[in-house]
Design a protein around this motif. Structure first.
Motif, PDB file in Angstrom:
ATOM      1  N   ASP A   8       0.617  -0.923   0.097  1.00  0.00           N
ATOM      2  CA  ASP A   8       0.068   0.234  -0.084  1.00  0.00           C
ATOM      3  C   ASP A   8       0.701   1.203   0.614  1.00  0.00           C
ATOM      4  O   ASP A   8       0.286   1.954  -0.632  1.00  0.00           O
ATOM      5  CB  ASP A   8      -0.917   0.101   0.512  1.00  0.00           C
ATOM      6  CG  ASP A   8      -2.266  -0.967   1.035  1.00  0.00           C
ATOM      7  OD1 ASP A   8      -2.442  -1.294   0.091  1.00  0.00           O
ATOM      8  OD2 ASP A   8      -2.404  -1.445   2.314  1.00  0.00           O
ATOM      9  N   THR A   9       1.581   1.229   0.562  1.00  0.00           N
ATOM     10  CA  THR A   9       2.823   2.489   0.532  1.00  0.00           C
ATOM     11  C   THR A   9       3.608   2.737  -0.944  1.00  0.00           C
ATOM     12  O   THR A   9       3.783   4.058  -0.622  1.00  0.00           O
ATOM     13  CB  THR A   9       3.679   2.224   1.500  1.00  0.00           C
ATOM     14  OG1 THR A   9       3.940   2.229   2.976  1.00  0.00           O
ATOM     15  CG2 THR A   9       5.216   3.001   1.760  1.00  0.00           C
ATOM     16  N   ASP A  10       3.678   1.692  -1.187  1.00  0.00           N
ATOM     17  CA  ASP A  10       3.957   1.601  -3.036  1.00  0.00           C
ATOM     18  C   ASP A  10       3.316   1.581  -3.945  1.00  0.00           C
ATOM     19  O   ASP A  10       3.655   3.057  -4.764  1.00  0.00           O
ATOM     20  CB  ASP A  10       4.992   0.280  -2.999  1.00  0.00           C
ATOM     21  CG  ASP A  10       6.196   0.669  -4.241  1.00  0.00           C
ATOM     22  OD1 ASP A  10       6.073   1.524  -4.501  1.00  0.00           O
ATOM     23  OD2 ASP A  10       6.540  -1.003  -4.667  1.00  0.00           O
ATOM     24  N   ARG A  11       2.213   1.676  -3.340  1.00  0.00           N
ATOM     25  CA  ARG A  11       0.867   2.838  -4.666  1.00  0.00           C
ATOM     26  C   ARG A  11       0.482   3.942  -4.309  1.00  0.00           C
ATOM     27  O   ARG A  11       0.510   4.524  -5.207  1.00  0.00           O
ATOM     28  CB  ARG A  11      -0.150   1.586  -3.960  1.00  0.00           C
ATOM     29  CG  ARG A  11      -0.253   0.440  -4.663  1.00  0.00           C
ATOM     30  CD  ARG A  11      -1.474  -1.009  -4.828  1.00  0.00           C
ATOM     31  NE  ARG A  11      -1.130  -1.735  -5.123  1.00  0.00           N
ATOM     32  CZ  ARG A  11      -2.147  -3.345  -4.306  1.00  0.00           C
ATOM     33  NH1 ARG A  11      -2.527  -2.723  -3.813  1.00  0.00           N
ATOM     34  NH2 ARG A  11      -1.592  -4.224  -5.858  1.00  0.00           N
ATOM     35  N   ALA A  12       0.866   4.225  -2.669  1.00  0.00           N
ATOM     36  CA  ALA A  12       0.405   5.715  -1.978  1.00  0.00           C
ATOM     37  C   ALA A  12       1.573   6.825  -2.660  1.00  0.00           C
ATOM     38  O   ALA A  12       1.327   7.493  -3.675  1.00  0.00           O
ATOM     39  CB  ALA A  12       0.751   5.881  -1.125  1.00  0.00           C
ATOM     40  N   PHE A  13       3.056   5.588  -2.825  1.00  0.00           N
ATOM     41  CA  PHE A  13       3.892   6.776  -4.265  1.00  0.00           C
ATOM     42  C   PHE A  13       3.704   6.611  -5.722  1.00  0.00           C
ATOM     43  O   PHE A  13       4.022   7.655  -5.978  1.00  0.00           O
ATOM     44  CB  PHE A  13       5.146   6.037  -3.503  1.00  0.00           C
ATOM     45  CG  PHE A  13       6.356   5.852  -4.427  1.00  0.00           C
ATOM     46  CD1 PHE A  13       6.367   7.084  -4.475  1.00  0.00           C
ATOM     47  CD2 PHE A  13       7.868   4.812  -4.139  1.00  0.00           C
ATOM     48  CE1 PHE A  13       7.881   7.413  -5.227  1.00  0.00           C
ATOM     49  CE2 PHE A  13       9.135   5.687  -4.818  1.00  0.00           C
ATOM     50  CZ  PHE A  13       9.031   6.228  -5.170  1.00  0.00           C
ATOM     51  N   ASN A  14       3.638   5.766  -5.649  1.00  0.00           N
ATOM     52  CA  ASN A  14       2.739   5.767  -7.226  1.00  0.00           C
ATOM     53  C   ASN A  14       1.294   7.029  -7.234  1.00  0.00           C
ATOM     54  O   ASN A  14       2.142   7.586  -8.188  1.00  0.00           O
ATOM     55  CB  ASN A  14       2.326   4.739  -8.132  1.00  0.00           C
ATOM     56  CG  ASN A  14       1.838   4.255  -9.291  1.00  0.00           C
ATOM     57  OD1 ASN A  14       2.645   4.876 -10.086  1.00  0.00           O
ATOM     58  ND2 ASN A  14       0.768   4.208  -9.630  1.00  0.00           N
ATOM     59  N   ASP A  15       0.645   6.827  -6.746  1.00  0.00           N
ATOM     60  CA  ASP A  15      -0.558   7.760  -6.714  1.00  0.00           C
ATOM     61  C   ASP A  15      -0.074   9.253  -6.344  1.00  0.00           C
ATOM     62  O   ASP A  15      -0.328   9.635  -7.051  1.00  0.00           O
ATOM     63  CB  ASP A  15      -1.848   7.310  -5.508  1.00  0.00           C
ATOM     64  CG  ASP A  15      -2.150   6.161  -5.708  1.00  0.00           C
ATOM     65  OD1 ASP A  15      -2.255   5.485  -6.885  1.00  0.00           O
ATOM     66  OD2 ASP A  15      -2.887   5.589  -4.879  1.00  0.00           O
ATOM     67  N   MET A  16       0.701   9.034  -5.603  1.00  0.00           N
ATOM     68  CA  MET A  16       1.117  10.844  -5.439  1.00  0.00           C
ATOM     69  C   MET A  16       2.461  11.298  -6.831  1.00  0.00           C
ATOM     70  O   MET A  16       2.428  12.202  -7.836  1.00  0.00           O
ATOM     71  CB  MET A  16       1.965  11.028  -4.727  1.00  0.00           C
ATOM     72  CG  MET A  16       2.980  12.538  -4.521  1.00  0.00           C
ATOM     73  SD  MET A  16       4.427  12.019  -2.976  1.00  0.00           S
ATOM     74  CE  MET A  16       4.470  14.356  -2.265  1.00  0.00           C
ATOM     75  N   ALA A  17       2.940  10.184  -7.697  1.00  0.00           N
ATOM     76  CA  ALA A  17       3.286  10.600  -8.639  1.00  0.00           C
ATOM     77  C   ALA A  17       2.304  10.780  -9.421  1.00  0.00           C
ATOM     78  O   ALA A  17       2.958  11.267 -10.375  1.00  0.00           O
ATOM     79  CB  ALA A  17       4.387   9.101  -8.551  1.00  0.00           C
ATOM     80  N   GLN A  18       1.228  10.561  -9.703  1.00  0.00           N
ATOM     81  CA  GLN A  18       0.218  10.845 -10.653  1.00  0.00           C
ATOM     82  C   GLN A  18      -0.361  11.590 -10.609  1.00  0.00           C
ATOM     83  O   GLN A  18      -0.602  12.529 -11.409  1.00  0.00           O
ATOM     84  CB  GLN A  18      -0.374   9.209 -11.161  1.00  0.00           C
ATOM     85  CG  GLN A  18      -0.274   8.479 -10.669  1.00  0.00           C
ATOM     86  CD  GLN A  18       1.466   7.884 -12.729  1.00  0.00           C
ATOM     87  OE1 GLN A  18       1.310   8.672 -13.749  1.00  0.00           O
ATOM     88  NE2 GLN A  18       2.662   7.447 -12.279  1.00  0.00           N
ATOM     89  N   ALA A  19      -0.336  12.267  -9.007  1.00  0.00           N
ATOM     90  CA  ALA A  19      -0.839  13.067  -8.940  1.00  0.00           C
ATOM     91  C   ALA A  19      -0.483  14.247  -8.980  1.00  0.00           C
ATOM     92  O   ALA A  19      -0.812  15.787  -9.373  1.00  0.00           O
ATOM     93  CB  ALA A  19      -1.638  13.045  -7.743  1.00  0.00           C
ATOM     94  N   GLU A  20       0.921  14.504  -8.593  1.00  0.00           N
ATOM     95  CA  GLU A  20       1.771  15.307  -8.874  1.00  0.00           C
ATOM     96  C   GLU A  20       3.075  15.790  -8.875  1.00  0.00           C
ATOM     97  O   GLU A  20       3.840  16.402  -8.504  1.00  0.00           O
ATOM     98  CB  GLU A  20       1.701  15.475  -6.984  1.00  0.00           C
ATOM     99  CG  GLU A  20       0.398  15.833  -5.670  1.00  0.00           C
ATOM    100  CD  GLU A  20       1.388  16.037  -3.963  1.00  0.00           C
ATOM    101  OE1 GLU A  20       2.190  16.857  -3.607  1.00  0.00           O
ATOM    102  OE2 GLU A  20       0.382  15.417  -3.729  1.00  0.00           O
ATOM    103  N   GLY A  21       3.835  14.177  -9.538  1.00  0.00           N
ATOM    104  CA  GLY A  21       4.771  14.883 -10.040  1.00  0.00           C
ATOM    105  C   GLY A  21       5.488  13.038  -9.879  1.00  0.00           C
ATOM    106  O   GLY A  21       5.417  13.752  -8.580  1.00  0.00           O
ATOM    107  N   THR A  22       6.263  12.816 -10.924  1.00  0.00           N
ATOM    108  CA  THR A  22       7.412  12.054  -9.896  1.00  0.00           C
ATOM    109  C   THR A  22       8.297  12.511  -9.584  1.00  0.00           C
ATOM    110  O   THR A  22       8.852  11.834  -8.705  1.00  0.00           O
ATOM    111  CB  THR A  22       7.643  11.487 -11.456  1.00  0.00           C
ATOM    112  OG1 THR A  22       6.884  11.037 -12.197  1.00  0.00           O
ATOM    113  CG2 THR A  22       9.159  10.832 -11.139  1.00  0.00           C
ATOM    114  N   GLY A  23       9.138  13.125 -10.129  1.00  0.00           N
ATOM    115  CA  GLY A  23       9.857  14.200  -8.691  1.00  0.00           C
ATOM    116  C   GLY A  23       9.876  14.337  -7.429  1.00  0.00           C
ATOM    117  O   GLY A  23      10.794  13.695  -5.960  1.00  0.00           O
ATOM    118  N   LYS A  24       8.147  15.107  -7.262  1.00  0.00           N
ATOM    119  CA  LYS A  24       8.249  15.628  -6.014  1.00  0.00           C
ATOM    120  C   LYS A  24       7.833  14.167  -4.760  1.00  0.00           C
ATOM    121  O   LYS A  24       8.280  13.822  -3.948  1.00  0.00           O
ATOM    122  CB  LYS A  24       6.165  16.602  -5.995  1.00  0.00           C
ATOM    123  CG  LYS A  24       6.081  16.358  -4.651  1.00  0.00           C
ATOM    124  CD  LYS A  24       5.085  17.767  -4.710  1.00  0.00           C
ATOM    125  CE  LYS A  24       4.761  18.056  -3.227  1.00  0.00           C
ATOM    126  NZ  LYS A  24       3.956  19.098  -3.436  1.00  0.00           N
TER     127      LYS A  24
END
Length: 127
Positions: A8-24
């Motif tokens: 779930d942490t890894d999925r949340a990491f990806n979700d943030m990348a999609q919503a706010e950008g990979t770098g962030k």
């Protein structure tokens, strides 16, 4: 700590990348001294290097999905393994696999300490 919580942490990491950008997302989910191994480039060593590299990156989108995870008996280290897709302008430019090594932080959160991957000729199915 369960394996599902690490996934779930890894999925949340990806979700943030999609919503706010990979770098962030990479900056937010990395431990202070994390290492990022990139194909064809020198590794990025530590969060300051991530900030510098990702401030210059643009135009591509990285999306990933964890396929497997395990946590050490000590409950302080774990890994996720999965597949990724690299896109530019909405067009898929490549596929690959990754592994992230995660370390539990003093506050209980998981942050990655090592992340790396490689390209594949096609999407990868479950192992």
């Amino acid at each position: 700590m369960s394996v599902q919580q690490l996934i779930d942490t890894d999925r949340a990491f990806n979700d943030m990348a999609q919503a706010e950008g990979t770098g962030k997302a990479f900056i937010a989910y990395s431990a202070a001294d994390a290492v990022l191994i990139r194909p064809g480039s020198m590794p990025l060593l530590g969060r300051p290097a991530f900030i510098e590299a990702f401030s210059k990156a643009s135009g591509s989108t990285l999306a990933w999905e964890p396929l497997k995870a395990e946590i050490a008996a000590s409950q302080d280290l774990g890994y996720t393994f999965g597949r990724y897709t690299l896109s530019e302008g909405g067009e898929i430019k490549g596929y690959g696999v990754y592994v992230s090594i995660w370390k539990r932080q003093p506050d209980g959160a998981w942050k990655f300490v090592l992340d790396g991957g490689g390209t594949t000729p096609a999407p990868v199915a479950l192992p």
